[in-house]
Scaffold this active site. Structure first.
Site, PDB file in Angstrom:
ATOM      1  N   TYR A 188       0.794  -1.223  -0.081  1.00 30.69           N
ATOM      2  CA  TYR A 188      -0.212  -0.045  -0.053  1.00 30.69           C
ATOM      3  C   TYR A 188       0.937   1.178  -0.119  1.00 30.69           C
ATOM      4  O   TYR A 188       0.602   2.185  -0.776  1.00 30.69           O
ATOM      5  CB  TYR A 188      -0.789  -0.086   1.378  1.00 30.69           C
ATOM      6  CG  TYR A 188      -1.811   1.094   1.243  1.00 30.69           C
ATOM      7  CD1 TYR A 188      -3.001   1.374   0.398  1.00 30.69           C
ATOM      8  CD2 TYR A 188      -1.761   2.027   2.201  1.00 30.69           C
ATOM      9  CE1 TYR A 188      -3.890   2.227   0.361  1.00 30.69           C
ATOM     10  CE2 TYR A 188      -2.618   3.323   2.162  1.00 30.69           C
ATOM     11  CZ  TYR A 188      -3.739   3.414   1.270  1.00 30.69           C
ATOM     12  OH  TYR A 188      -4.671   4.324   1.546  1.00 30.69           O
ATOM     13  N   LYS A 202       1.078   4.098  -2.948  1.00 27.43           N
ATOM     14  CA  LYS A 202       0.804   5.515  -2.851  1.00 27.43           C
ATOM     15  C   LYS A 202       2.004   6.506  -2.866  1.00 27.43           C
ATOM     16  O   LYS A 202       1.905   7.692  -3.526  1.00 27.43           O
ATOM     17  CB  LYS A 202       0.305   5.666  -1.389  1.00 27.43           C
ATOM     18  CG  LYS A 202      -1.218   5.072  -1.266  1.00 27.43           C
ATOM     19  CD  LYS A 202      -2.106   5.461  -2.213  1.00 27.43           C
ATOM     20  CE  LYS A 202      -3.459   4.758  -2.052  1.00 27.43           C
ATOM     21  NZ  LYS A 202      -4.458   5.643  -2.911  1.00 27.43           N
TER      22      LYS A 202
HETATM   23  N1  LIG Z   1     -10.315   5.718   4.557  1.00 27.89           N
HETATM   24  C1  LIG Z   1      -9.137   6.397   4.904  1.00 27.89           C
HETATM   25  O1  LIG Z   1      -8.862   6.522   6.032  1.00 27.89           O
HETATM   26  C2  LIG Z   1      -8.137   6.660   3.652  1.00 27.89           C
HETATM   27  C3  LIG Z   1      -7.137   7.285   4.203  1.00 27.89           C
HETATM   28  C4  LIG Z   1      -6.291   7.617   3.074  1.00 27.89           C
HETATM   29  C5  LIG Z   1      -6.406   7.189   1.802  1.00 27.89           C
HETATM   30  N2  LIG Z   1      -7.519   6.594   1.384  1.00 27.89           N
HETATM   31  C6  LIG Z   1      -7.705   6.388   0.097  1.00 27.89           C
HETATM   32  O2  LIG Z   1      -8.987   6.572  -0.107  1.00 27.89           O
HETATM   33  C7  LIG Z   1      -9.627   5.745  -1.475  1.00 27.89           C
HETATM   34  C8  LIG Z   1     -10.777   5.315  -1.238  1.00 27.89           C
HETATM   35  O3  LIG Z   1     -10.890   4.503   0.009  1.00 27.89           O
HETATM   36  P1  LIG Z   1     -11.882   4.328   1.149  1.00 27.89           P
HETATM   37  O4  LIG Z   1     -11.397   4.254   2.280  1.00 27.89           O
HETATM   38  O5  LIG Z   1     -12.964   5.352   0.681  1.00 27.89           O
HETATM   39  O6  LIG Z   1     -12.377   2.704   0.687  1.00 27.89           O
HETATM   40  P2  LIG Z   1     -13.774   2.084  -0.091  1.00 27.89           P
HETATM   41  O7  LIG Z   1     -14.915   2.534   0.704  1.00 27.89           O
HETATM   42  O8  LIG Z   1     -13.284   0.736   0.417  1.00 27.89           O
HETATM   43  O9  LIG Z   1     -13.473   2.562  -1.445  1.00 27.89           O
HETATM   44  C9  LIG Z   1     -12.628   1.956  -2.182  1.00 27.89           C
HETATM   45  C10 LIG Z   1     -13.272   2.053  -3.722  1.00 27.89           C
HETATM   46  O10 LIG Z   1     -12.173   1.702  -4.784  1.00 27.89           O
HETATM   47  C11 LIG Z   1     -13.072   0.732  -5.404  1.00 27.89           C
HETATM   48  N3  LIG Z   1     -12.126  -0.452  -5.793  1.00 27.89           N
HETATM   49  C12 LIG Z   1     -11.597  -1.472  -5.061  1.00 27.89           C
HETATM   50  N4  LIG Z   1     -11.005  -2.317  -5.834  1.00 27.89           N
HETATM   51  C13 LIG Z   1     -11.013  -1.925  -7.307  1.00 27.89           C
HETATM   52  C14 LIG Z   1     -10.759  -2.542  -8.423  1.00 27.89           C
HETATM   53  N5  LIG Z   1     -10.094  -3.528  -8.478  1.00 27.89           N
HETATM   54  N6  LIG Z   1     -10.943  -1.980  -9.638  1.00 27.89           N
HETATM   55  C15 LIG Z   1     -11.938  -0.830  -9.474  1.00 27.89           C
HETATM   56  N7  LIG Z   1     -12.302  -0.202  -8.398  1.00 27.89           N
HETATM   57  C16 LIG Z   1     -11.884  -0.703  -7.054  1.00 27.89           C
HETATM   58  C17 LIG Z   1     -14.052   0.221  -4.843  1.00 27.89           C
HETATM   59  O11 LIG Z   1     -15.247  -0.342  -5.747  1.00 27.89           O
HETATM   60  P3  LIG Z   1     -16.300  -1.335  -5.346  1.00 27.89           P
HETATM   61  O12 LIG Z   1     -16.566  -1.312  -3.950  1.00 27.89           O
HETATM   62  O13 LIG Z   1     -17.548  -0.921  -6.173  1.00 27.89           O
HETATM   63  O14 LIG Z   1     -15.607  -2.578  -5.694  1.00 27.89           O
HETATM   64  C18 LIG Z   1     -14.495   1.355  -3.881  1.00 27.89           C
HETATM   65  O15 LIG Z   1     -15.338   2.414  -4.708  1.00 27.89           O
HETATM   66  C19 LIG Z   1      -8.313   4.658  -1.782  1.00 27.89           C
HETATM   67  O16 LIG Z   1      -7.384   5.224  -2.835  1.00 27.89           O
HETATM   68  C20 LIG Z   1      -7.454   4.714  -0.309  1.00 27.89           C
HETATM   69  O17 LIG Z   1      -6.556   4.332  -0.750  1.00 27.89           O
HETATM   70  C21 LIG Z   1      -8.445   6.331   2.514  1.00 27.89           C
END
Ligand SMILES: NC(=O)c1ccc[n+]([C@@H]2O[C@H](COP(=O)([O-])OP(=O)(O)OC[C@H]3O[C@@H](n4cnc5c(N)ncnc54)[C@H](OP(=O)(O)O)[C@@H]3O)[C@@H](O)[C@H]2O)c1
Length: 259
Positions: free
Chosen positions: A158, A162
């Protein structure tokens, strides 16, 4: 926000979490949205319903980013929905956690890189080519993480994905500045989403995190949406190649003992 009304934006990973929060804020700002999802059909329908309540046009598209050969066709479909795009938000990502020793054949490492780094590379490049051909500028926001800056055990895939995204964004900003295409990075700290709701709302865990975060709380998906709107808007017309960290001060504080 300045210059956002009517902008056509593709948001990847809009079916839950931060992507859904981004969609809500961009809809409130009057953007026309192409909303991507992979497996979560119920989630993307919910996002679509939320954004259309703001009276904006929106459309949904499915694609699995572990299949890079499908990405160009996916992008062309997204571009054609509103006959062009002004913004691209590379938000979709997998938060993979494993030790390198348990992933010795690198399967999880390669899958993580495919979704978190290779897909943004291919989509951003297709976006830049299309913008240049259409003789227009554009704005890209890449959703990275504080793990690109400081990380911990279990996150080798991860954090590498990033950190690569941050570096790639800077190079693309340099290469595409002459074409009026801006590339910036959002670096969120800890933001509870459906995926992490149970663990992060557990009182002991929440207490541990809140003590570590100078602002004393987690971030929200809508705060990530506000920052994304800012990066897409004309308020940041001279900003490119930058990383905007939103983490309540977590990274600014070194790992020193508390006083
Ligand atoms: N939440 C945090 O604390 C946090 C912190 C820093 C960065 N981020 C970043 O924020 C972004 C969103 O994450 P989130 O935390 O909101 O999690 P999340 O709710 O699990 O969202 C992840 C999204 O990515 C999509 N995805 C996953 N695998 C995929 C694939 N193989 N092909 C296409 N799309 C795919 C999912 O689509 P489906 O569910 O429809 O399959 C979902 O819409 C990520 O890049 C993550 O690294 C999150």
């Amino acid at each position: 926000m300045k210059g956002l009304t009517g902008k056509r934006v593709l948001i990847t990973g809009a079916s839950s979490g931060i992507g859904a929060g981004m969609a809500k804020v961009l809809a409130r700002e009057g953007c026309k949205l192409v909303l991507h999802f992979n497996r979560n059909e119920a989630g993307i329908e919910k996002t679509l319903k939320t954004v259309t309540e703001f009276g904006v046009e929106a459309s949904i598209l499915q694609c699995d980013f572990r299949q890079p050969e499908t990405l160009n066709a996916f992008f062309q479909q997204a571009w054609s929905v509103f006959d062009g795009l002004d913004g691209l938000v590379n938000n979709a990502g997998v938060v993979s956690k494993t030790t390198a020793l348990k992933d010795a054949d690198g399967t999880q490492f390669m899958n993580t890189l495919a979704v978190n780094l290779q897909a943004p590379y291919l989509l951003s490049t297709a976006f830049a080519k299309a913008c240049i051909a259409a003789k227009q500028g554009g704005a890209i926001v890449n959703n990275s993480s504080i793990h690109a800056q400081a990380t911990c055990e279990w996150f080798s895939a991860y954090a590498a994905s990033k950190a690569g995204l941050d570096a790639m964004s800077k190079v693309q900003a340099v290469e595409w500045g002459q074409h009026g295409i801006r590339v910036n990075v959002l670096a969120p700290g800890v933001v509870p989403v459906e995926r992490t709701h149970t663990i992060l709302s557990e009182p002991n865990m929440a207490k541990k995190w809140h003590e570590k975060i100078p602002a004393g709380r987690y971030g929200t998906t809508e705060e990530m949406g506000e920052a994304t709107a800012y990066l897409l808007s004309d308020a940041t017309a001279w900003m490119t190649g930058s990383v905007l960290t939103l983490d309540g001060g977590l990274i600014a504080r070194g790992n020193y003992p508390s006083r």
